[in-house]
Design a protein around this motif. Structure first.
Motif, PDB file in Angstrom:
ATOM      1  N   LYS A 174       0.826  -1.204   0.000  1.00  0.00           N
ATOM      2  CA  LYS A 174       0.000   0.000   0.000  1.00  0.00           C
ATOM      3  C   LYS A 174       0.858   1.251   0.000  1.00  0.00           C
ATOM      4  CE  LYS A 174      -3.737   2.244   2.582  1.00  0.00           C
ATOM      5  NZ  LYS A 174      -4.615   2.162   3.784  1.00  0.00           N
ATOM      6  N   LEU A 175       1.984   1.205   0.717  1.00  0.00           N
ATOM      7  CA  LEU A 175       2.895   2.344   0.752  1.00  0.00           C
ATOM      8  C   LEU A 175       3.504   2.610  -0.616  1.00  0.00           C
ATOM      9  CD1 LEU A 175       4.450   4.441   2.523  1.00  0.00           C
ATOM     10  CD2 LEU A 175       6.176   2.674   2.882  1.00  0.00           C
ATOM     11  N   GLU A 176       3.807   1.567  -1.354  1.00  0.00           N
ATOM     12  CA  GLU A 176       4.431   1.702  -2.668  1.00  0.00           C
ATOM     13  C   GLU A 176       3.418   1.799  -3.798  1.00  0.00           C
ATOM     14  OE1 GLU A 176       6.966  -1.624  -2.975  1.00  0.00           O
ATOM     15  OE2 GLU A 176       8.388  -0.930  -1.448  1.00  0.00           O
ATOM     16  N   GLY A 177       2.115   1.735  -3.475  1.00  0.00           N
ATOM     17  CA  GLY A 177       1.090   1.839  -4.503  1.00  0.00           C
ATOM     18  C   GLY A 177       0.919   0.591  -5.324  1.00  0.00           C
ATOM     19  N   ARG A 178       1.303  -0.559  -4.787  1.00  0.00           N
ATOM     20  CA  ARG A 178       1.150  -1.827  -5.488  1.00  0.00           C
ATOM     21  C   ARG A 178      -0.075  -2.565  -4.975  1.00  0.00           C
ATOM     22  NH1 ARG A 178       4.225  -5.277  -3.910  1.00  0.00           N
ATOM     23  NH2 ARG A 178       5.406  -4.284  -2.221  1.00  0.00           N
ATOM     24  N   PRO A 179      -0.624  -3.478  -5.770  1.00  0.00           N
ATOM     25  CA  PRO A 179      -1.742  -4.292  -5.261  1.00  0.00           C
ATOM     26  C   PRO A 179      -1.270  -5.214  -4.154  1.00  0.00           C
ATOM     27  CG  PRO A 179      -1.039  -5.075  -7.415  1.00  0.00           C
ATOM     28  CD  PRO A 179      -0.321  -3.780  -7.187  1.00  0.00           C
ATOM     29  N   GLN A 180      -2.164  -5.517  -3.254  1.00  0.00           N
ATOM     30  CA  GLN A 180      -1.834  -6.384  -2.134  1.00  0.00           C
ATOM     31  C   GLN A 180      -1.521  -7.782  -2.637  1.00  0.00           C
ATOM     32  OE1 GLN A 180      -4.699  -6.214   0.971  1.00  0.00           O
ATOM     33  NE2 GLN A 180      -3.808  -7.875   2.157  1.00  0.00           N
ATOM     34  N   PRO A 181      -0.336  -8.333  -2.313  1.00  0.00           N
ATOM     35  CA  PRO A 181       0.042  -9.640  -2.881  1.00  0.00           C
ATOM     36  C   PRO A 181      -0.890 -10.763  -2.458  1.00  0.00           C
ATOM     37  CG  PRO A 181       1.582  -8.951  -1.160  1.00  0.00           C
ATOM     38  CD  PRO A 181       0.688  -7.788  -1.406  1.00  0.00           C
ATOM     39  N   ILE A 182      -1.078 -10.933  -1.161  1.00  0.00           N
ATOM     40  CA  ILE A 182      -1.944 -11.984  -0.632  1.00  0.00           C
ATOM     41  C   ILE A 182      -2.743 -11.385   0.520  1.00  0.00           C
ATOM     42  CG2 ILE A 182      -2.056 -14.235   0.516  1.00  0.00           C
ATOM     43  CD1 ILE A 182       0.513 -14.990  -0.887  1.00  0.00           C
ATOM     44  N   ARG A 183      -4.031 -11.516   0.454  1.00  0.00           N
ATOM     45  CA  ARG A 183      -4.869 -10.967   1.507  1.00  0.00           C
ATOM     46  C   ARG A 183      -5.020 -11.990   2.620  1.00  0.00           C
ATOM     47  NH1 ARG A 183     -10.976  -8.409   0.914  1.00  0.00           N
ATOM     48  NH2 ARG A 183     -11.096  -7.577   3.051  1.00  0.00           N
ATOM     49  N   ALA A 184      -4.694 -11.584   3.840  1.00  0.00           N
ATOM     50  CA  ALA A 184      -4.772 -12.456   5.003  1.00  0.00           C
ATOM     51  C   ALA A 184      -5.845 -11.933   5.951  1.00  0.00           C
ATOM     52  CB  ALA A 184      -3.423 -12.533   5.718  1.00  0.00           C
ATOM     53  N   HIS A 185      -6.637 -12.836   6.492  1.00  0.00           N
ATOM     54  CA  HIS A 185      -7.708 -12.494   7.431  1.00  0.00           C
ATOM     55  C   HIS A 185      -7.343 -13.039   8.808  1.00  0.00           C
ATOM     56  CE1 HIS A 185     -10.473 -11.390   4.110  1.00  0.00           C
ATOM     57  NE2 HIS A 185      -9.881 -12.391   3.471  1.00  0.00           N
ATOM     58  N   MET A 186      -7.383 -12.180   9.814  1.00  0.00           N
ATOM     59  CA  MET A 186      -7.203 -12.606  11.204  1.00  0.00           C
ATOM     60  C   MET A 186      -8.578 -12.624  11.853  1.00  0.00           C
ATOM     61  SD  MET A 186      -4.638 -13.659  12.827  1.00  0.00           S
ATOM     62  CE  MET A 186      -4.472 -14.393  14.438  1.00  0.00           C
TER      63      MET A 186
END
Length: 630
Positions: A174-186
């Motif tokens: 998010k800081l670099e403006g890239r898409p999130q590689p893998i979304r993790a849910h806690m």
């Protein structure tokens, strides 16, 4: 009412009762129907018809559930991306994947663990799934923390470290403006907690997974223990929701195939309800373990302006907590300073220089002879518990995110390299460490942030110097033997045999490349071809008479001649399958062939026969026309 009609009615009511139990928003009336359905499905008549025994209170419930699972749950080995569809979304149980990675036989878990290697195993598996077009997200349960504490300090820390690594990777993207590689849910709580499953239910409803990837019991879990029993119950919980479970431990990716075991839910509602009853017994049996409280986590306390990245902040906070706890023995300060040197070397040494040979006997002898070696392992265990407490503190997320930098490396997963620390400990037992100035400065900065007062790289007392020298000698001999064995399989560089091996016979290759542009089988074109020029083909669907393509990126303008016109006509005919077949029969140049549709071998043979008959008919008509003119 006959017996058969009564059985059908009971089965329908049992199915309704099972569905109503899976709905968390069911009304009180539905709960009454659930009770009636349970009584009906647990009736003696229904059990005997399906050959499902009653639960025996005198035998362990875990063994009975495993026996029932073997009888009623089918396991099918399949390519799950093809079986369910590559575009279908699914969820991965991160807990099962962490346990699977930590059981890898190539990991060294005897000297404090190798967290970077464990994270690499998991990320490689996830990346391989993505490369094959898989659409997935990963999830963790907060309520599994007591189970992981039973697995040991290393497993508990590795699980928290992977969760933190995925969280910080998303923050850096998010800081670099890239898409999130893998979304993790806690997910708060656990799937078994009544009244606290809203997040889990919402994830299933919103995401709509085609299946769940998990294991029937964590890899490496103790037989009959709470972690194995509860995680096996999770599989039956997914089956009760109608979800297939694809195993993590059996995952095998070869080429485009993703093979694993598919645990198919049982069809009979009575079987699913019997598993739910067994889960209730398991939860009651292991209630004390699941409700065990942990020590309150600690916030990160690192001086500002230390110049540490996210990993440095995490390690410094863990060392500070370990030292403040009063554990680690009399050499705790010296061991903390040595770990700062180890952490600084981890940032600068390539992995090839950190890959020490696995000399198990030499390490065992060293640990048995040296008190300092045993103190070092105890200190690493204390540090693992401290890092786990630091990562579990919700207030620590913001300080760790502050250590991220745009375009900088994310080294959080490389928190502990136990084998490197053991080698440095043996080296420090024989004398002071000779560290480069850059490494020494980085170690001092981390020691200062961690509140460590001992000198970094100094000689440590209390160790067996002879045993340490024997360990270092054994490592050097093993590394030399490994290097010689690897060098024997490589091509020597003397007299340039490697260059000759790679290039081969260049004269023959160049001659073959020149001849590749000319095909003697092109009968019609060969009448007009000048071998001083290459074959050419027109550009576009409607080529002009001047522009031609002679390579991938090179274009020339050439005046059209009879040869070019013949090649252009052949290419225009090749736009349809009939022209393509004609070009094969006549030998005309069709370098850019467009086939309208895919053809089976039988269809190709039929159309080829038609083309031969058509050519014969054309030749006969030309012959008759010539006779008429004569």
């Amino acid at each position: 009412m006959g017996d058969e009609e009564m059985k059908d009615k009971e089965k329908e009511e049992a199915e309704k009762a099972t569905l109503s139990r899976g709905n968390s928003d069911a009304s009180d009336d539905d709960d009454d129907e659930d009770g009636e359905g349970m009584e009906m499905m647990l009736s003696t008549e229904g059990s005997s018809a399906l050959n499902i025994p009653e639960w025996n209170s005198e035998e362990p419930i875990e063994a009975q559930m495993v026996s029932l699972c073997y009888d009623q749950v089918r396991v099918q080995t399949c390519d799950f991306l093809s079986e369910f569809g590559a575009a279908e979304q699914f969820l991965i149980d991160g807990e099962s994947m962490v346990a699977w990675a930590l059981c890898n036989p190539l990991l060294d878990n005897t000297h404090g663990g190798q967290t970077l290697h464990a994270a690499h195993i998991i990320e490689s598996a996830l990346q391989s799934l993505r490369e094959r077009g898989a659409c997935f997200e990963i999830f963790f349960f907060e309520g599994y923390a007591p189970l992981w504490r039973q697995q040991g300090d290393l497993h508990c820390m590795a699980r928290e470290l992977l969760i933190k690594h995925l969280s910080l990777a998303a923050a850096q993207a998010k800081l670099e403006g890239r898409p999130q590689p893998i979304r993790a849910h806690m997910i708060p709580g656990g799937w078994w907690m009544e009244g606290h499953t809203a997040a889990w239910d919402s994830l299933l409803d919103v995401y709509g997974p085609a299946f769940i990837m998990a294991d029937y019991g964590w890899c490496g879990s103790e037989q009959g223990g709470a972690p194995q029993a509860i995680t096996r119950g999770f599989v039956h919980h997914c089956h009760a929701r109608g979800l297939n479970v694809v195993t993590v431990a059996d995952l095998n990716m070869d080429g485009s195939h993703c093979m694993s075991g598919n645990l198919i839910p049982p069809d009979e509602p009575l079987v699913r309800l019997r598993f739910q009853q067994g889960i209730s017994v398991l939860l009651e049996k292991h209630a004390a373990t699941l409700s065990a409280q942990e020590n309150p986590p600690s916030n990160i306390e690192v001086p500002s302006g230390g110049g540490l990245d996210a990993r440095g902040l995490l390690v410094a906070a863990g060392l500070r907590k370990a030292l403040s706890s009063g554990g680690g023995g009399k050499n705790a300060q010296d061991l903390a300073a040595l770990f700062c040197c180890c952490s600084a070397l981890q940032d600068r040494l390539p992995l090839s220089q950190r890959a020490f040979p696995a000399c198990g006997e030499a390490f065992s002898s060293w640990r048995a002879a040296s008190d300092l070696a045993r103190e070092g392992l105890s200190f690493l265990a204390l540090l693992q518990r401290s890092l786990t407490a630091v990562m579990r503190a919700p207030a620590n997320q913001a300080p760790l995110k502050a250590g991220l930098s745009k375009g900088g490396p994310l080294r959080v997963a490389d928190a502990i390299d136990g084998r490197l620390f053991a080698v440095l400990l043996a080296k420090a037992s024989t004398g002071a460490l000779d560290l480069p100035a850059e490494v020494a400065a980085a170690a001092k900065a981390m020691a200062s942030a961690a509140g460590c007062t001992a000198a970094c790289g100094a000689k440590l007392s209390g160790g067996d110097a002879k045993a340490s020298e024997a360990l270092l000698s054994a490592l050097a001999d093993a590394a030399k033997a490994r290097h010689e064995a690897r060098g024997a399989s490589l091509i020597p560089l003397s007299e340039k045999p490697l260059l000759r091996r790679v290039l081969g016979d260049m004269a023959a290759k160049l001659e073959a490349a020149e001849e590749a542009d000319f095909d003697p089988a092109k009968v019609e074109l060969g009448k007009y071809r000048d071998r001083r020029y290459r074959d050419v083909e027109p550009l576009g669907d409607e080529p002009d008479i001047y522009s031609f393509k002679i390579g991938e990126e090179e274009y020339v303008a050439r005046k059209a001649n009879k040869w070019n016109n013949v090649g252009r006509r052949a290419q225009l005919k090749a736009r349809w399958s009939s022209g393509y077949i004609d070009s094969l029969l006549e030998g005309t140049p069709c370098r850019r062939q467009v086939i309208a549709q895919n053809m089976a071998p039988e269809e190709f043979e039929r159309r080829r026969q038609q083309a031969v008959e058509r050519l014969a008919n054309d030749a006969e008509m030309e012959r008759r026309a010539a006779r008429g003119k004569g």
